[in-house]
Design an enzyme around this catalytic site. Structure first.
Site, short mmCIF file in Angstrom:
data_model
loop_
_atom_site.label_atom_id
_atom_site.label_comp_id
_atom_site.label_asym_id
_atom_site.label_seq_id
_atom_site.Cartn_x
_atom_site.Cartn_y
_atom_site.Cartn_z
N GLY A 12 16.96 0.85 4.09
CA GLY A 12 15.62 0.49 4.55
C GLY A 12 15.21 -0.95 4.24
N ALA A 82 12.63 -0.05 -5.09
CA ALA A 82 12.90 1.39 -5.11
C ALA A 82 11.59 2.16 -5.17
CB ALA A 82 13.78 1.76 -6.30
N GLY A 83 11.46 3.15 -4.31
CA GLY A 83 10.23 3.94 -4.31
C GLY A 83 10.43 5.21 -3.53
N ILE A 84 9.61 6.20 -3.85
CA ILE A 84 9.71 7.50 -3.18
C ILE A 84 8.31 8.00 -2.81
CG2 ILE A 84 11.83 8.18 -4.40
CD1 ILE A 84 9.92 10.10 -6.07
N GLN A 140 -4.62 7.24 1.20
CA GLN A 140 -4.08 8.03 2.32
C GLN A 140 -4.10 9.50 1.94
OE1 GLN A 140 -3.75 8.88 5.31
NE2 GLN A 140 -2.32 7.28 5.99
N GLN A 143 -1.50 11.48 -0.39
CA GLN A 143 -0.72 10.49 -1.15
C GLN A 143 -1.45 9.98 -2.39
OE1 GLN A 143 0.79 7.40 1.56
NE2 GLN A 143 2.70 8.57 1.58
N TYR A 146 1.26 8.64 -4.71
CA TYR A 146 1.89 7.41 -4.19
C TYR A 146 0.90 6.24 -4.20
CZ TYR A 146 4.43 4.54 -0.70
OH TYR A 146 5.09 3.54 -0.02
N PRO A 176 3.55 -3.55 2.49
CA PRO A 176 3.90 -3.30 3.89
C PRO A 176 3.06 -2.19 4.48
CG PRO A 176 5.84 -3.10 2.42
CD PRO A 176 4.61 -3.09 1.57
N TYR A 178 3.35 0.63 7.89
CA TYR A 178 4.41 1.57 8.26
C TYR A 178 5.60 0.82 8.85
CZ TYR A 178 1.28 5.34 7.13
OH TYR A 178 0.46 6.19 6.44
N1 LIG Z 1 8.89 2.53 4.95
C1 LIG Z 1 7.58 2.28 4.93
O1 LIG Z 1 6.85 2.50 5.89
C2 LIG Z 1 6.96 1.68 3.69
C3 LIG Z 1 5.64 1.25 3.78
C4 LIG Z 1 5.05 0.69 2.67
C5 LIG Z 1 5.75 0.55 1.50
N2 LIG Z 1 7.03 0.97 1.44
C6 LIG Z 1 7.75 0.81 0.17
O2 LIG Z 1 8.91 0.03 0.38
C7 LIG Z 1 9.94 0.46 -0.52
C8 LIG Z 1 11.20 0.81 0.26
O3 LIG Z 1 10.88 1.83 1.19
P1 LIG Z 1 11.94 2.34 2.28
O4 LIG Z 1 11.15 3.00 3.35
O5 LIG Z 1 12.88 1.24 2.62
O6 LIG Z 1 12.69 3.49 1.43
P2 LIG Z 1 14.07 4.25 1.68
O7 LIG Z 1 14.64 3.91 3.01
O8 LIG Z 1 13.78 5.66 1.35
O9 LIG Z 1 15.03 3.61 0.56
C9 LIG Z 1 14.69 3.77 -0.78
C10 LIG Z 1 15.72 3.10 -1.68
O10 LIG Z 1 15.30 3.30 -3.05
C11 LIG Z 1 16.35 3.93 -3.76
N3 LIG Z 1 15.80 4.82 -4.79
C12 LIG Z 1 15.00 5.90 -4.62
N4 LIG Z 1 14.72 6.46 -5.81
C13 LIG Z 1 15.38 5.74 -6.75
C14 LIG Z 1 15.51 5.83 -8.15
N5 LIG Z 1 14.90 6.79 -8.87
N6 LIG Z 1 16.27 4.92 -8.80
C15 LIG Z 1 16.89 3.94 -8.10
N7 LIG Z 1 16.80 3.80 -6.79
C16 LIG Z 1 16.07 4.69 -6.10
C17 LIG Z 1 17.13 4.70 -2.72
O11 LIG Z 1 18.44 4.99 -3.17
P3 LIG Z 1 19.11 6.44 -2.82
O12 LIG Z 1 18.97 6.59 -1.34
O13 LIG Z 1 20.48 6.33 -3.31
O14 LIG Z 1 18.28 7.44 -3.58
C18 LIG Z 1 17.11 3.70 -1.56
O15 LIG Z 1 18.08 2.70 -1.78
C19 LIG Z 1 9.36 1.64 -1.31
O16 LIG Z 1 8.85 1.19 -2.55
C20 LIG Z 1 8.23 2.12 -0.44
O17 LIG Z 1 7.24 2.77 -1.18
C21 LIG Z 1 7.67 1.55 2.50
#
Ligand SMILES: NC(=O)c1ccc[n+]([C@@H]2O[C@H](COP(=O)([O-])OP(=O)(O)OC[C@H]3O[C@@H](n4cnc5c(N)ncnc54)[C@H](OP(=O)(O)O)[C@@H]3O)[C@@H](O)[C@H]2O)c1
Length: 239
Positions: A12, A82-84, A140, A143, A146, A176, A178
């Site tokens: 991502g 890293a985030g979930i 949200q 959430q 989160y 960011p 969505y």
């Molecule tokens: N996508 C969106 O719309 C959005 C919007 C706003 C903010 N964000 C933020 O942007 C960041 C990235 O989001 P994304 O959508 O790209 O996420 P993603 O595609 O789910 O990727 C998450 C990454 O974080 C790693 N990760 C998860 N839990 C971890 C842990 N406990 N320790 C180490 N690594 C961990 C995952 O590794 P594994 O896959 O190996 O677990 C993966 O490499 C997050 O902080 C998210 O909150 C995203």
């Protein structure tokens, strides 16, 4: 050559950021949690070394950073990406859903900053960029866990920015909107369609659009920018 470490840098937004930093001339290392197939594929494609540890684990972050630095040299740029999500309405949220998100999204940021900050202070240079979210600013439904972590990153980063400014270390947040990643892929299509109606630009962000801002905040040119939250959300929310 400056060294950049991107947590969650194998998928991502993190993968796009690791790639963009490499393209900008950094020596990059990326971490991940558990998906080693995806991580190894990413590493093969890009040549970026990958390291697995749980950012929620304080000791693992210390050991992990030491392993990275043994291979790359000292970390100059840390991207806390890293985030979930573990979405649920508060009246249905479990203790586990609350804690997991707090421990990874917020605890992970503390653990990683703690592991690199002393070195950055000694070397009198550092760039820390943490991934917040539009939902940490606007709130949200479903959430509260989160959004609490993403809002907390802002107060954390402002404080660390004040502590670190005299050492030429900047600390900023990107919020960011969505973005087209697996995290958003998990949102049900009807919910996503409703969300997209609230984005004036009318589409998801690409991970590369977020990555470019990280590269800018990491650069020498951004040395006077610290303690800010940069919103990249297609006009969805204007704080
Ligand atoms: N996508 C969106 O719309 C959005 C919007 C706003 C903010 N964000 C933020 O942007 C960041 C990235 O989001 P994304 O959508 O790209 O996420 P993603 O595609 O789910 O990727 C998450 C990454 O974080 C790693 N990760 C998860 N839990 C971890 C842990 N406990 N320790 C180490 N690594 C961990 C995952 O590794 P594994 O896959 O190996 O677990 C993966 O490499 C997050 O902080 C998210 O909150 C995203």
């Amino acid at each position: 050559m400056r060294v950049a470490l991107v947590t969650g840098g194998t998928a991502g937004i993190g993968a796009a950021t690791a790639q963009a930093l490499q393209d900008a001339g950094y020596r990059v290392a990326a971490t991940y949690g558990s998906n080693s197939d995806a991580a190894n594929r990413f590493s093969k494609q890009t040549g970026i070394p990958v390291f697995a540890w749980n950012v929620a684990d304080f000791g693992a972050c210390r050991e992990g950073v030491a392993r990275v630095e043994a291979q790359t040299g000292p970390v100059d740029v840390l991207v806390n990406n890293a985030g979930i999500t573990r979405d649920a309405m508060l009246h249905k949220m479990s203790d586990e859903q609350w804690r997991e998100v707090i421990d990874i999204n917020l605890g992970g940021c503390f653990n990683m900053c703690r592991a690199v900050i002393e070195g950055m202070r000694e070397r009198r240079f550092g760039r820390i960029v943490s991934m917040g979210s539009v939902n940490g600013l606007s709130g949200q439904v479903g959430q509260s866990n989160y959004a609490a972590t993403k809002a907390a990153l802002i107060g954390f980063s402002k404080s660390l920015a004040l502590e670190s400014a005299s050492r030429n270390i900047t600390v900023n947040v990107i919020a960011p909107g969505y973005t087209d990643t697996a995290m958003v892929g998990a949102v049900p299509p009807d919910v996503l369609a409703t969300i997209l109606k609230t984005v004036p630009v009318g589409r998801l962000a690409t991970p590369a659009e977020i990555a470019r801002a990280v590269v800018f905040l990491a650069s020498e040119d951004a040395g006077f920018i610290t303690g800010i939250t940069l919103s990249i959300n297609g006009g969805k929310y204007m704080p």
